[in-house]
Design a protein around this motif. Sequence first.
Motif, PDB file in Angstrom:
ATOM      1  N   LEU A  40       0.835  -1.205   0.000  1.00 34.36           N
ATOM      2  CA  LEU A  40       0.000   0.000   0.000  1.00 34.36           C
ATOM      3  C   LEU A  40       0.869   1.253   0.000  1.00 34.36           C
ATOM      4  N   THR A  41       0.549   2.173  -0.912  1.00 31.36           N
ATOM      5  CA  THR A  41       1.219   3.482  -0.953  1.00 31.36           C
ATOM      6  C   THR A  41       0.166   4.561  -1.070  1.00 31.36           C
ATOM      7  N   ALA A  42       0.501   5.757  -0.603  1.00 30.66           N
ATOM      8  CA  ALA A  42      -0.396   6.911  -0.700  1.00 30.66           C
ATOM      9  C   ALA A  42       0.430   8.130  -1.082  1.00 30.66           C
ATOM     10  N   GLN A  43       0.034   8.787  -2.157  1.00 30.06           N
ATOM     11  CA  GLN A  43       0.773   9.924  -2.701  1.00 30.06           C
ATOM     12  C   GLN A  43      -0.112  11.160  -2.691  1.00 30.06           C
ATOM     13  N   ALA A  44       0.402  12.240  -2.110  1.00 34.42           N
ATOM     14  CA  ALA A  44      -0.337  13.502  -2.079  1.00 34.42           C
ATOM     15  C   ALA A  44      -0.250  14.163  -3.451  1.00 34.42           C
ATOM     16  N   SER A  45      -1.349  14.124  -4.196  1.00 30.51           N
ATOM     17  CA  SER A  45      -1.357  14.699  -5.538  1.00 30.51           C
ATOM     18  C   SER A  45      -1.483  16.208  -5.515  1.00 30.51           C
ATOM     19  N   SER A  46      -2.119  16.734  -4.484  1.00 27.12           N
ATOM     20  CA  SER A  46      -2.325  18.176  -4.383  1.00 27.12           C
ATOM     21  C   SER A  46      -2.605  18.504  -2.929  1.00 27.12           C
ATOM     22  N   ALA A  47      -3.083  19.724  -2.703  1.00 26.93           N
ATOM     23  CA  ALA A  47      -3.434  20.130  -1.345  1.00 26.93           C
ATOM     24  C   ALA A  47      -4.703  19.468  -0.845  1.00 26.93           C
ATOM     25  N   THR A  48      -5.488  18.886  -1.740  1.00 22.58           N
ATOM     26  CA  THR A  48      -6.787  18.350  -1.334  1.00 22.58           C
ATOM     27  C   THR A  48      -7.039  16.919  -1.800  1.00 22.58           C
ATOM     28  N   SER A  49      -6.054  16.243  -2.367  1.00 21.68           N
ATOM     29  CA  SER A  49      -6.293  14.889  -2.871  1.00 21.68           C
ATOM     30  C   SER A  49      -5.091  13.984  -2.632  1.00 21.68           C
ATOM     31  N   VAL A  50      -5.380  12.682  -2.522  1.00 24.31           N
ATOM     32  CA  VAL A  50      -4.350  11.660  -2.314  1.00 24.31           C
ATOM     33  C   VAL A  50      -4.643  10.496  -3.248  1.00 24.31           C
ATOM     34  N   HIS A  51      -3.595   9.950  -3.862  1.00 24.47           N
ATOM     35  CA  HIS A  51      -3.718   8.801  -4.748  1.00 24.47           C
ATOM     36  C   HIS A  51      -3.233   7.569  -3.993  1.00 24.47           C
ATOM     37  N   VAL A  52      -4.112   6.559  -3.841  1.00 26.02           N
ATOM     38  CA  VAL A  52      -3.825   5.360  -3.062  1.00 26.02           C
ATOM     39  C   VAL A  52      -3.700   4.175  -4.015  1.00 26.02           C
ATOM     40  N   MET A  53      -2.651   3.371  -3.828  1.00 23.48           N
ATOM     41  CA  MET A  53      -2.413   2.194  -4.660  1.00 23.48           C
ATOM     42  C   MET A  53      -2.014   1.022  -3.765  1.00 23.48           C
ATOM     43  N   TRP A  54      -2.234  -0.230  -4.255  1.00 19.99           N
ATOM     44  CA  TRP A  54      -1.873  -1.420  -3.506  1.00 19.99           C
ATOM     45  C   TRP A  54      -1.667  -2.578  -4.476  1.00 19.99           C
ATOM     46  N   ASN A  55      -1.120  -3.683  -3.962  1.00 22.59           N
ATOM     47  CA  ASN A  55      -0.918  -4.881  -4.768  1.00 22.59           C
ATOM     48  C   ASN A  55      -2.119  -5.806  -4.648  1.00 22.59           C
ATOM     49  N   LYS A  56      -2.315  -6.623  -5.669  1.00 21.48           N
ATOM     50  CA  LYS A  56      -3.419  -7.575  -5.684  1.00 21.48           C
ATOM     51  C   LYS A  56      -3.283  -8.551  -4.520  1.00 21.48           C
ATOM     52  N   ALA A  57      -4.407  -8.830  -3.840  1.00 24.14           N
ATOM     53  CA  ALA A  57      -4.397  -9.798  -2.744  1.00 24.14           C
ATOM     54  C   ALA A  57      -3.968 -11.168  -3.262  1.00 24.14           C
ATOM     55  N   ALA A  58      -3.140 -11.870  -2.489  1.00 23.88           N
ATOM     56  CA  ALA A  58      -2.496 -13.086  -2.982  1.00 23.88           C
ATOM     57  C   ALA A  58      -3.435 -14.284  -3.033  1.00 23.88           C
TER      58      ALA A  58
END
Length: 326
Positions: A40-58
Amino acid sequence: MRRTHLIAPAALAAALCLPLTGCAGDTRAAEPEPVAPRGLTAQASSATSVHVMWNKAATGDITAYEIYRGKTRVKTVSADRLMVDITGLKPESTYEFTVRAKAEGGAASPLSRPVQVTTRKHTATDDEPPTAPTRLRARASGPRAATLSWRAATDNEEVTAYDIYQRGSRIHSVDGDSTAALVTGLRPGTDYTFTVKARDAADNSSRAGEAVGLTTAGASDGTDDASADTAPTGFRVGTHADDGAHHLDLSWNPPDTGGDVSEYQIHLNGRPATTLMWGAKAPEGRAEHSFFITREAGKTYRVKLRAKLPDGNWGAFSAERTVTTG
């Protein structure tokens, strides 16, 4: 005298089964419980949004992923999506995100390890958008994904994110340092048209760069499921009169996309009539909508609708219904 104790056959079978992992009379195999998604990662795209990504469950037959901000579930997406944008956040604020997998039958994995992210500082005086990204390229990466690349944009402050659009719908975001993205959750054998916009911390967006198109490969089993399961179901149409005006009353079950469907296109007599967009959260379960159609009784209409899917394409049409006012 030694006594002989008789054991009933059913009891004997049960006794014999106790120490064993399986018996001839029990062929059921326990379904594996889903495990918590990793990476799981979370990237602050701007002052008001975050982009969340993760790997497929095994393991497990995964049907959806649930994304949590703190203890609040904020998004649910289908099993073929491994990323999501969380918007409406506060500038310079720290948030904690987790994700869990849901399996068929309702079983849920434990929550993933949490990640924290702090949104960017809002620059109120920055009203200058970045330049548009250039030299966009795209290639299909199997039947359900595409790889995009482009030349970086520039900004008077800093480019903090790139937003990927498919036919006008934003479907993915990456960090401002990136000039490539893997877009997943696409459908086999489907035409796509992508554009990219640059964005800064003040949420100023550039104009879209040049568009690029591609067609994903067919499904591995040889079928083309581009429109499978994308049509609203249980579509019903009625009418009612109010103060001399006739209205159409629509109800339907949204297609199962793993998340909210907030936009629909309504067709009357084979032609687009209006676009319905939910102003607030899209309804869960059966949806209903009513709108003015005419002041004349005895007018007949053929009605159908389709949904805007998470990949930016329109889904298949519902069944067409015929209704007469009055």
